[in-house]
Design an enzyme around this catalytic site. Structure first.
Site, PDB file in Angstrom:
ATOM      1  CE  LYS A 129     -52.371   0.481  -5.131  1.00  9.09           C
ATOM      2  NZ  LYS A 129     -52.118   1.803  -4.526  1.00  9.09           N
ATOM      3  CG  ASP A 169     -50.854   3.334  -7.377  1.00  8.71           C
ATOM      4  OD1 ASP A 169     -50.571   3.891  -6.317  1.00  8.71           O
ATOM      5  OD2 ASP A 169     -50.093   2.495  -7.906  1.00  8.71           O
TER       6      ASP A 169
HETATM    7  P1  NDP Z   1     -47.600   8.408 -11.696  1.00  5.67           P
HETATM    8  O1  NDP Z   1     -47.925   7.375 -12.691  1.00  5.67           O
HETATM    9  O2  NDP Z   1     -48.270   9.727 -11.749  1.00  5.67           O
HETATM   10  O3  NDP Z   1     -46.029   8.674 -11.708  1.00  5.67           O
HETATM   11  C1  NDP Z   1     -45.083   7.679 -11.498  1.00  5.67           C
HETATM   12  C2  NDP Z   1     -43.730   8.278 -11.782  1.00  5.67           C
HETATM   13  O4  NDP Z   1     -42.713   7.363 -11.380  1.00  5.67           O
HETATM   14  C3  NDP Z   1     -43.498   8.561 -13.251  1.00  5.67           C
HETATM   15  O5  NDP Z   1     -42.651   9.653 -13.382  1.00  5.67           O
HETATM   16  C4  NDP Z   1     -42.823   7.276 -13.718  1.00  5.67           C
HETATM   17  O6  NDP Z   1     -41.997   7.434 -14.852  1.00  5.67           O
HETATM   18  C5  NDP Z   1     -41.961   6.984 -12.529  1.00  5.67           C
HETATM   19  N1  NDP Z   1     -41.655   5.563 -12.481  1.00  5.67           N
HETATM   20  C6  NDP Z   1     -42.530   4.525 -12.525  1.00  5.67           C
HETATM   21  N2  NDP Z   1     -41.875   3.368 -12.501  1.00  5.67           N
HETATM   22  C7  NDP Z   1     -40.580   3.686 -12.446  1.00  5.67           C
HETATM   23  C8  NDP Z   1     -39.389   2.937 -12.416  1.00  5.67           C
HETATM   24  N3  NDP Z   1     -39.422   1.592 -12.441  1.00  5.67           N
HETATM   25  N4  NDP Z   1     -38.221   3.601 -12.336  1.00  5.67           N
HETATM   26  C9  NDP Z   1     -38.200   4.951 -12.320  1.00  5.67           C
HETATM   27  N5  NDP Z   1     -39.283   5.724 -12.368  1.00  5.67           N
HETATM   28  C10 NDP Z   1     -40.440   5.091 -12.427  1.00  5.67           C
HETATM   29  O7  NDP Z   1     -47.814   7.727 -10.251  1.00  5.67           O
HETATM   30  P2  NDP Z   1     -48.017   8.417  -8.856  1.00  5.67           P
HETATM   31  O8  NDP Z   1     -47.187   9.646  -8.753  1.00  5.67           O
HETATM   32  O9  NDP Z   1     -49.455   8.487  -8.567  1.00  5.67           O
HETATM   33  O10 NDP Z   1     -47.444   7.281  -7.883  1.00  5.67           O
HETATM   34  C11 NDP Z   1     -46.055   7.210  -7.545  1.00  5.67           C
HETATM   35  C12 NDP Z   1     -45.903   6.331  -6.318  1.00  5.67           C
HETATM   36  O11 NDP Z   1     -46.647   6.872  -5.228  1.00  5.67           O
HETATM   37  C13 NDP Z   1     -46.405   4.894  -6.453  1.00  5.67           C
HETATM   38  O12 NDP Z   1     -45.590   4.056  -5.659  1.00  5.67           O
HETATM   39  C14 NDP Z   1     -47.790   4.961  -5.861  1.00  5.67           C
HETATM   40  O13 NDP Z   1     -48.225   3.688  -5.390  1.00  5.67           O
HETATM   41  C15 NDP Z   1     -47.549   5.916  -4.723  1.00  5.67           C
HETATM   42  N6  NDP Z   1     -48.733   6.587  -4.197  1.00  5.67           N
HETATM   43  C16 NDP Z   1     -49.527   7.369  -4.995  1.00  5.67           C
HETATM   44  C17 NDP Z   1     -50.603   8.029  -4.457  1.00  5.67           C
HETATM   45  C18 NDP Z   1     -51.434   8.978  -5.256  1.00  5.67           C
HETATM   46  O14 NDP Z   1     -52.270   9.653  -4.651  1.00  5.67           O
HETATM   47  N7  NDP Z   1     -51.227   9.105  -6.552  1.00  5.67           N
HETATM   48  C19 NDP Z   1     -50.979   7.845  -3.053  1.00  5.67           C
HETATM   49  C20 NDP Z   1     -50.041   7.091  -2.278  1.00  5.67           C
HETATM   50  C21 NDP Z   1     -48.980   6.463  -2.862  1.00  5.67           C
HETATM   51  P3  NDP Z   1     -42.453   6.799 -16.272  1.00  5.67           P
HETATM   52  O15 NDP Z   1     -43.355   7.823 -16.871  1.00  5.67           O
HETATM   53  O16 NDP Z   1     -41.186   6.625 -17.008  1.00  5.67           O
HETATM   54  O17 NDP Z   1     -43.136   5.483 -16.007  1.00  5.67           O
END
Ligand code: NDP
Length: 451
Positions: A129, A169
């Site tokens: 990571k 991520d």
């Molecule tokens: P993105 O950056 O595309 O989206 C993250 C989302 O979560 C945004 O809407 C963001 O809002 C919100 N968010 C982030 N931090 C917080 C917080 N503290 N409280 C509330 N909302 C929050 O990321 P991903 O969708 O790619 O990833 C989301 C999760 O999934 C992570 O945990 C990641 O590790 C996991 N993941 C992702 C994979 C992938 O293929 N993308 C694969 C496996 C796991 P804001 O814009 O306000 O920050």
């Protein structure tokens, strides 16, 4: 029994002593190590070979300076990380996260999760990571590009198509991967599959964008079906509005469920008619705006400001909850709300979104629970399929990739379920996922000697 519990406690004590300032890593290690005691009991040689001491110690950690110029010509300095946790079953593989909260503890917790998750994918990939405390929010394209170029100017020394293959991520999507790839190619002269999540015109795989969210739904559907529940017609809560959340919403709705929430770190949207995915994509992927914009178009929907991230989402009555935003977003209070409102299943899309006490509470109250390392394996799996296509210099169709994704999610679910049954914790998919993943990694480590 007592002997292996004592062994685990000794190793946790070691972490406490050396890594006392890494709470997220400590929590994950605790959760994982206690649950794999049954495997250790069947293999006393693991203790003799200090397998756990090696399992918790990354093979390599790189921490580096990332200097870049902002639009005013001012110098900014961020910190970059790459944790190469385990190459026991393949090259290191795992995403890059750009978020102000990024630190070594979070990188190591995610890397350890990734090792077990990648083992469950059934594909030959180790775990790693990386990322930076850089905040892409509010930055111009030029700033993001200059940051990515500087980040890769150091990272390229440590990665390669057969060494370590990062992906996206939080905060790292198609735009960032494009900039990172361009700089890697420019420095190394290599056109190779060193990053996944690339654009479709330069080696990306169809269905990679959708993979984590779609995969989560394939997993949750199977988990529900095993309990005699049809997802069709069910009300679903989703938190987040990023990559995982968006495609989880899309697939849930294709399956006939109604998703009524989404969120970002400023608040959440409740739409009783079901989230309009096209509108969500337009706001997040095209305009890169906040989800508060949603209610300006869908006037029947409500926007609730929520300083506490997505916590408000879990107060809405529904049948299924899918946390897809970030770690620790679903705590014990949220779990109590969900149980009170009669939720039947929780499927984790984000990495470690539920706190340990929340998971225990859900399990004690007979809520089906799909743990991240088994239920969100779809993203990294399609990344590994992208690596295969890059090596073959071929492109597979969307349907081909999607079919393989379904097979991988079925495999992940069955391995977790069967390991739980085999070790006497039937129905506990979290323990099952740890047990099945660790069995595989430990067998490979044992075979490869003292490395
Ligand atoms: P993105 O950056 O595309 O989206 C993250 C989302 O979560 C945004 O809407 C963001 O809002 C919100 N968010 C982030 N931090 C917080 C917080 N503290 N409280 C509330 N909302 C929050 O990321 P991903 O969708 O790619 O990833 C989301 C999760 O999934 C992570 O945990 C990641 O590790 C996991 N993941 C992702 C994979 C992938 O293929 N993308 C694969 C496996 C796991 P804001 O814009 O306000 O920050």
């Amino acid at each position: 029994m007592a002997d292996m519990k004592a062994y685990v406690e000794d190793v946790l004590e070691l972490i406490k002593k050396k890594d006392w300032n890494q709470p997220e890593f400590m929590n994950t290690a605790k959760e994982v190590l206690y649950s794999i005691i049954p495997v250790l009991e069947g293999h006393p040689e693991y203790k003799e070979n200090k397998l756990l001491e090696r399992f918790i110690e990354p093979e390599r950690v790189v921490i580096f300076r990332v200097p870049w110029a902002d639009d005013k010509g001012q110098l900014q300095v961020n910190r970059g990380f790459r944790v190469q946790m385990s190459s026991a079953i393949g090259p290191y593989k795992g995403g890059l996260r750009f978020h102000p909260s990024v630190n070594l503890s979070i990188m190591k917790f995610l890397a350890m999760e990734q090792v077990l998750k990648n083992a469950l994918s059934g594909l030959p990939i180790g775990g790693g990571k990386g990322g930076s405390d850089f905040d892409p929010k509010g930055k111009s394209d030029g700033e993001v590009m200059r940051f990515c170029q500087s980040f890769m100017t150091e990272l390229y020394r440590h990665i390669g198509a057969d060494i370590d293959v990062p992906a996206g991520d939080i905060g790292v999507g198609g735009r960032e991967i494009g900039y990172l790839y361009g700089q890697y190619k420019r420095i190394t002269k290599l056109y190779e599959g060193v990053l996944t999540g690339k654009g479709l015109t330069f080696g990306g795989s169809l269905a990679r964008t959708e993979a984590t969210g779609y995969g989560l739904l394939y997993f949750v559907k199977e988990m529900l079906e095993d309990a005699g529940i049809d997802i069709k017609g069910k009300k679903v809560l989703v938190s987040g509005a990023g990559n995982v959340a968006t495609y989880a919403i899309e697939k849930a709705q294709q399956m006939g469920a109604k998703v009524i929430t989404c969120s970002d770190s400023n608040g959440y949207v409740y739409d009783p008619d079901g989230i309009d995915v096209a509108l969500l994509k337009d706001i997040k992927e095209v305009r890169r705006a906040r989800i508060s914009e949603y209610v300006k178009v869908r006037t029947k929907a409500e926007y609730h400001e929520d300083k506490d991230g997505s916590k408000g989402v879990w107060t809405v009555p529904a049948d299924v909850a899918l946390p897809c935003a970030t770690q620790n977003e679903l705590n014990l209070d949220s779990a109590k709300e969900l149980v009170k409102n009669g939720v039947k299943a929780v499927g984790e899309g984000a990495n470690m979104p539920s706190t340990l006490d929340a998971i225990e509470y859900l399990q004690q109250n007979n809520v089906l629970f799909g743990p991240a390392k088994a239920s969100n394996v779809g993203g990294v799996s399609v990344s590994a399929l992208e690596m295969s296509q890059n090596s073959e210099r071929l492109h597979w169709t969307f349907e081909e990739v999607d079919e393989r994704l379904k097979g991988i999610m079925h495999g992940s679910y069955t391995q977790a379920k069967e390991a739980a049954e085999r070790y006497g914790v039937k129905g506990n998919l979290l323990a099952g996922a740890n047990l099945a993943g660790f069995e595989k990694v430990a067998t490979a480590m044992q075979a490869q000697g003292w490395v």
